[in-house]
Design a protein around this motif. Structure first.
Motif, PDB file in Angstrom:
ATOM      1  N   ARG A 166      34.016  35.892  34.246  1.00 24.33           N
ATOM      2  CA  ARG A 166      33.575  36.067  33.162  1.00 24.33           C
ATOM      3  C   ARG A 166      32.038  37.068  32.550  1.00 24.33           C
ATOM      4  O   ARG A 166      31.992  38.505  33.398  1.00 24.33           O
ATOM      5  N   ILE A 167      31.040  36.694  32.081  1.00 22.40           N
ATOM      6  CA  ILE A 167      30.103  36.931  31.392  1.00 22.40           C
ATOM      7  C   ILE A 167      29.280  36.804  32.678  1.00 22.40           C
ATOM      8  O   ILE A 167      28.471  38.094  32.600  1.00 22.40           O
ATOM      9  N   PHE A 168      29.040  36.039  34.157  1.00 19.03           N
ATOM     10  CA  PHE A 168      28.447  36.415  34.702  1.00 19.03           C
ATOM     11  C   PHE A 168      28.339  37.241  35.851  1.00 19.03           C
ATOM     12  O   PHE A 168      28.070  37.980  35.958  1.00 19.03           O
ATOM     13  N   ASP A 169      30.289  37.658  36.035  1.00 20.24           N
ATOM     14  CA  ASP A 169      30.998  38.816  36.724  1.00 20.24           C
ATOM     15  C   ASP A 169      29.826  39.889  35.610  1.00 20.24           C
ATOM     16  O   ASP A 169      29.977  40.706  36.438  1.00 20.24           O
ATOM     17  N   GLU A 170      30.008  39.928  34.485  1.00 21.24           N
ATOM     18  CA  GLU A 170      29.503  41.733  33.975  1.00 21.24           C
ATOM     19  C   GLU A 170      28.211  41.186  34.159  1.00 21.24           C
ATOM     20  O   GLU A 170      27.540  42.666  34.488  1.00 21.24           O
ATOM     21  N   GLU A 171      27.533  40.225  34.406  1.00 18.58           N
ATOM     22  CA  GLU A 171      25.977  40.727  34.446  1.00 18.58           C
ATOM     23  C   GLU A 171      26.169  41.151  36.012  1.00 18.58           C
ATOM     24  O   GLU A 171      24.192  41.934  36.699  1.00 18.58           O
ATOM     25  N   ALA A 172      26.322  40.063  36.772  1.00 18.92           N
ATOM     26  CA  ALA A 172      26.019  40.942  38.250  1.00 18.92           C
ATOM     27  C   ALA A 172      26.969  42.351  38.500  1.00 18.92           C
ATOM     28  O   ALA A 172      26.343  42.381  39.191  1.00 18.92           O
ATOM     29  N   GLN A 173      27.685  42.693  37.691  1.00 16.89           N
ATOM     30  CA  GLN A 173      27.984  44.198  37.664  1.00 16.89           C
ATOM     31  C   GLN A 173      26.662  44.623  37.457  1.00 16.89           C
ATOM     32  O   GLN A 173      26.225  45.818  37.978  1.00 16.89           O
ATOM     33  N   ALA A 174      25.852  43.942  36.167  1.00 19.77           N
ATOM     34  CA  ALA A 174      24.961  45.419  35.387  1.00 19.77           C
ATOM     35  C   ALA A 174      24.150  45.316  36.585  1.00 19.77           C
ATOM     36  O   ALA A 174      23.442  46.137  37.158  1.00 19.77           O
TER      37      ALA A 174
END
Length: 230
Positions: free
Chosen positions: A136-144
């Motif tokens: 979830r953390i990496f998904d948020e960074e990927a979305q950013a």
């Protein structure tokens, strides 16, 4: 020597050039900070999408100013001054392009790191039920990062549109200048033709008066001559 040629926004060529140089310094400093953060990220530091986006925005603004300056230096009458400003604008544009390439390489490296991190998290997820939080953390960074890329494309599209508008504006102004010169030539020709016509009319009237005066004098002379002979 400061140039007083004004751009579409009311700024002089020199003022726009100074603004572009300040933005270059700011963008260069931003690139250095991004690269320092990237180095610390590999050792447990944090990345900053906001900083990289701000640098990209500055570079896009510099390129927009270069498009404006490119239009303005072409209007300078003096060839030495025109050549000087051409070199200055080209130097700013080259520096901005170099910074853009550095930032693009950073985005590519960051995307690669994000992908590798996501792949590692997926591997950990198969071995550890707690990996969902990591993913979830990496998904948020990927979305950013995806948001930054989308903003980048929007800025590039806006820059292309602005450059096209400036080019069309310059072409229309040149066509209007040519039309104005032709109109003045036609008006001058018409004015000369009217003057010639008026001169011819005056000459015709004078000739008519001379003809009738000569006829009158001739009649008077004949009358006195006939009277004298009679």
């Amino acid at each position: 020597m400061a140039m007083t040629i004004e751009g579409g926004g009311g700024g002089t060529l020199s003022a726009i050039y100074q603004s572009a140089k300040k933005l270059l310094l700011k963008a260069r400093d931003g690139i250095e900070r991004v690269e320092r953060l990237e180095s610390s990220t590999s050792n447990g530091g944090l990345d900053s999408p906001e900083l990289s986006f701000a640098v990209k925005k500055d570079i896009s603004q510099i390129q927009s100013l270069c498009a404006e300056m490119d239009r303005l230096w072409r209007s300078i009458a003096s060839k030495p001054q025109r050549d000087l400003w051409k070199r200055k604008v080209e130097q700013v544009a080259e520096e901005a392009e170099s910074l853009k390439e550095s930032l693009d390489r950073y985005f590519a490296r960051n995307q690669r790191r994000m992908k590798e991190a996501q792949e590692r998290a997926e591997l950990l997820g198969r071995a550890n039920g707690e990996s969902s939080h990591v993913l979830r953390i990496f998904d948020e960074e990927a979305q950013a990062m995806q948001s930054v890329q989308n903003s980048k494309r929007m800025l590039e599209d806006s820059l292309s549109t602005g450059s096209a508008i400036l080019t069309k504006y310059s072409e229309q102004r040149e066509r209007l200048k040519r039309a104005q010169r032709k109109a003045l030539d036609v008006l001058n020709t018409v004015g000369l033709s009217n003057s010639v016509l008026r001169l011819i009319e005056r000459r015709n009237r004078v000739d008519t008066w001379i003809k009738y005066f000569g006829m009158g004098v001739t009649i008077v002379i004949l009358y006195f001559f006939i009277s004298w002979r009679g």
